[in-house]
Design a protein around this motif. Structure first.
Motif, mmCIF file in Angstrom:
data_model
loop_
_atom_site.group_PDB
_atom_site.id
_atom_site.type_symbol
_atom_site.label_atom_id
_atom_site.label_comp_id
_atom_site.label_asym_id
_atom_site.label_seq_id
_atom_site.Cartn_x
_atom_site.Cartn_y
_atom_site.Cartn_z
ATOM 1 N N LEU A 41 -11.316 -2.011 5.766
ATOM 2 C CA LEU A 41 -12.590 -1.385 6.120
ATOM 3 C C LEU A 41 -12.602 -0.952 7.588
ATOM 4 O O LEU A 41 -13.132 0.111 7.920
ATOM 5 N N ARG A 42 -12.012 -1.755 8.458
ATOM 6 C CA ARG A 42 -11.935 -1.395 9.880
ATOM 7 C C ARG A 42 -11.053 -0.175 10.094
ATOM 8 O O ARG A 42 -11.239 0.571 11.057
ATOM 9 N N ARG A 43 -10.073 0.042 9.197
ATOM 10 C CA ARG A 43 -9.196 1.220 9.286
ATOM 11 C C ARG A 43 -9.810 2.416 8.566
ATOM 12 O O ARG A 43 -9.121 3.355 8.221
ATOM 13 N N GLY B 211 -20.164 -8.209 5.550
ATOM 14 C CA GLY B 211 -20.887 -8.181 6.810
ATOM 15 C C GLY B 211 -20.421 -7.095 7.753
ATOM 16 O O GLY B 211 -20.638 -7.194 8.963
ATOM 17 N N VAL B 212 -19.769 -6.066 7.245
ATOM 18 C CA VAL B 212 -19.307 -4.959 8.062
ATOM 19 C C VAL B 212 -20.347 -3.854 7.978
ATOM 20 O O VAL B 212 -20.625 -3.329 6.907
ATOM 21 N N LEU B 213 -20.936 -3.513 9.102
ATOM 22 C CA LEU B 213 -21.947 -2.443 9.122
ATOM 23 C C LEU B 213 -21.437 -1.316 9.978
ATOM 24 O O LEU B 213 -20.782 -1.502 10.984
ATOM 25 N N ASP B 214 -21.750 -0.086 9.571
ATOM 26 C CA ASP B 214 -21.315 1.095 10.358
ATOM 27 C C ASP B 214 -22.033 1.170 11.662
ATOM 28 O O ASP B 214 -23.105 0.835 11.905
ATOM 29 N N GLY C 45 0.897 4.805 -2.114
ATOM 30 C CA GLY C 45 1.142 4.781 -0.681
ATOM 31 C C GLY C 45 -0.143 4.722 0.124
ATOM 32 O O GLY C 45 -0.211 4.041 1.142
ATOM 33 N N ASN C 46 -1.136 5.434 -0.300
ATOM 34 C CA ASN C 46 -2.387 5.452 0.459
ATOM 35 C C ASN C 46 -3.422 4.532 -0.189
ATOM 36 O O ASN C 46 -3.390 4.282 -1.387
ATOM 37 N N VAL C 47 -4.319 4.024 0.639
ATOM 38 C CA VAL C 47 -5.370 3.134 0.173
ATOM 39 C C VAL C 47 -6.627 3.970 -0.039
ATOM 40 O O VAL C 47 -7.065 4.682 0.859
ATOM 41 N N ASP C 48 -7.215 3.883 -1.233
ATOM 42 C CA ASP C 48 -8.368 4.716 -1.578
ATOM 43 C C ASP C 48 -9.712 4.036 -1.374
ATOM 44 O O ASP C 48 -10.681 4.687 -1.018
ATOM 45 N N ALA C 49 -9.787 2.728 -1.635
ATOM 46 C CA ALA C 49 -11.093 2.060 -1.547
ATOM 47 C C ALA C 49 -10.921 0.553 -1.500
ATOM 48 O O ALA C 49 -9.875 0.011 -1.864
ATOM 49 N N VAL C 50 -11.997 -0.100 -1.049
ATOM 50 C CA VAL C 50 -12.081 -1.557 -1.053
ATOM 51 C C VAL C 50 -13.178 -1.922 -2.050
ATOM 52 O O VAL C 50 -14.243 -1.297 -2.071
#
Length: 118
Positions: A98-100, A115-118, A67-72
């Motif tokens: 990643l955005r969630r 290309g997603v940076l914090d 049910g839950n997503v742990d990692a990408v």
């Protein structure tokens, strides 16, 4: 055994040569069989690799209850392969996760690749 003369040394050597030639032919036939079997095995492995679908570019790892997503993960991440709880994902699905705030894998770092940076 009357009338039979003992084999001469030359006859014994010729007999020994025939025996060795027969044994060598049998050994070569056995080796040829092993070579043929190995060539067949390698050809089957090559066909299997060629027919295997390409790995996905991205993976999403789900929890034990699915049910839950742990990692990408990136598609070739060794850690994802070890977990066994991953499903293929598109680039958009990986970006959305990643955005969630789904954590990126610390080993393959898909956030950097996407290309997603914090």
């Amino acid at each position: 055994m009357s009338g039979e003369r003992p084999a001469s040394r030359l006859e014994a050597l010729r007999f020994a040569r025939r025996v060795v030639a027969q044994q060598a032919a049998a050994a070569l036939a056995q080796l040829d069989g092993w070579i043929k079997a190995e060539e067949k095995r390698e050809a089957e492995q090559r066909r299997g690799r060629e027919m295997r679908p390409a790995p996905p570019d991205w993976l999403i790892q789900y929890g034990l209850n699915r049910g839950n997503v742990d990692a990408v993960h990136a598609g070739d991440c060794w850690a994802a392969a070890k977990s066994g709880r991953c499903r293929p994902a598109t680039r958009e699905q990986a970006l959305d996760a990643l955005r969630r705030q789904v954590p990126p894998c610390v080993h393959c770092q898909p956030d950097s690749a996407l290309g997603v940076l914090d």
